[in-house]
Enzyme design. Structure first.
Site, PDB file in Angstrom:
ATOM      1  N   ALA A  26      37.900  25.350  31.874  1.00  0.00           N
ATOM      2  CA  ALA A  26      38.345  25.157  30.489  1.00  0.00           C
ATOM      3  C   ALA A  26      37.358  24.334  29.659  1.00  0.00           C
ATOM      4  CB  ALA A  26      39.714  24.487  30.488  1.00  0.00           C
ATOM      5  N   HIS A 121      41.594  34.100  36.857  1.00  0.00           N
ATOM      6  CA  HIS A 121      42.951  33.808  36.377  1.00  0.00           C
ATOM      7  C   HIS A 121      43.419  34.815  35.321  1.00  0.00           C
ATOM      8  CE1 HIS A 121      42.645  29.344  37.829  1.00  0.00           C
ATOM      9  NE2 HIS A 121      42.876  30.194  38.802  1.00  0.00           N
TER      10      HIS A 121
END
Ligand code: NAD
Length: 247
Positions: A26, A121
């Site tokens: 992230a 993901h």
């Protein structure tokens, strides 16, 4: 960032040209305006992701799940890749980087031009029906939520739609074993913007013989890395391009 500080990283990239994989988290997307989970101001400060972004939340409270998901990730389409994403795409185009393995669901690596991307993901480009399994663009689900149809239903059979991301409690994606294979075949893993605390994605970082880390804060793998740079990803990767002489 001083070009001099980047020399050891440039040397590693040269030594492992073509057999380097990059593992991103992230942190590479915070400079595009998407909060990460664990930095100050990150998503963990306001929510328990387990409670909101899990298969159980989707099953038990689908309207709350979708209301939250749409607010959090609905604007990703307007967010632009930053200097870090662009630099990784250039490194791949110039033959330095073989594969980008990302934990991110924002799709910014592909939009920046990286070709060989494994999204372990999942991603926010599409949703699928939990009944008939048909796939639709994410825009379909977001439109329904915006129109007050929350949770969104399948336009074909009416069953609940779900995003094509890996939620807490989900099985791993098909990209995961591919990422493990790519990491085992590589000689260097460059980690960018990950706390390396999310399992099992963090296990990918330690499969190559060599490891380099660019992350603002320390990670549990720093001690075993050949090189650690605690600095912003965008500046560091832009300086790396310059040092390697890549326009
Ligand atoms: P994390 O939030 O656990 O860690 C992010 C790390 O990035 C932190 O250690 C922080 O110090 C570092 N960082 C933040 N901004 C940075 C910058 N500009 N330059 C360099 N480093 C920076 O993130 P994670 O390890 O990826 O794990 C969180 C999980 O949540 C992952 O599965 C991730 O995919 C998901 N997530 C994805 C997004 C997205 O798609 N953009 C956003 C939030 C969370």
């Amino acid at each position: 960032m001083e070009a001099q500080a980047i020399q050891p990283l440039a040397r590693l990239l040269r030594d492992h040209k073509g057999t380097t994989i990059v593992l991103t988290g992230a942190g590479i997307s915070t400079e595009s305006g998407i909060p990460d989970f664990r930095s100050p101001g990150g998503l963990y400060e306001s929510i328990d992701p387990m409670e909101y972004l899990s298969v159980w939340a989707l099953e038990r409270t689908p309207a709350r799940f979708w209301d939250y998901f749409a607010r959090l990730f609905g604007s990703f389409g307007h967010i632009q890749p930053n200097a870090g994403h662009v630099a990784l795409a250039r490194l791949e185009a110039e033959g330095y980087v073989h594969t980008v393995v990302t934990q991110n669901i924002d799709g910014l690596h592909t939009r920046a031009g990286s070709a060989n991307v494994l999204e372990v993901h999942g991603h926010v480009r599409t949703v699928h029906c939990t009944g008939c399994a048909h796939t639709f663009p994410m825009a379909e689900a977001l439109r329904q939520v915006a129109d007050g149809h929350c949770p969104p239903g399948c336009p074909r059979c009416g069953e609940l739609l779900r995003p094509d991301v890996v939620l807490f409690g989900d099985m791993l994606s098909q990209a995961f074993p591919q990422a493990i294979e790519a990491a085992r075949a590589s000689s260097l893993t460059l980690v960018v913007g990950s706390s390396l605390t999310v399992s099992p994605a963090n296990s990918i970082a330690v499969l190559s013989p060599h490891l380099a880390i660019i992350n603002r804060d320390p990670t549990p793998a720093d001690a075993r890395a050949d090189l650690v740079i605690h600095a912003p990803a965008g500046d560091t990767l832009a300086a790396l391009l310059e040092t390697l002489g890549i326009p």
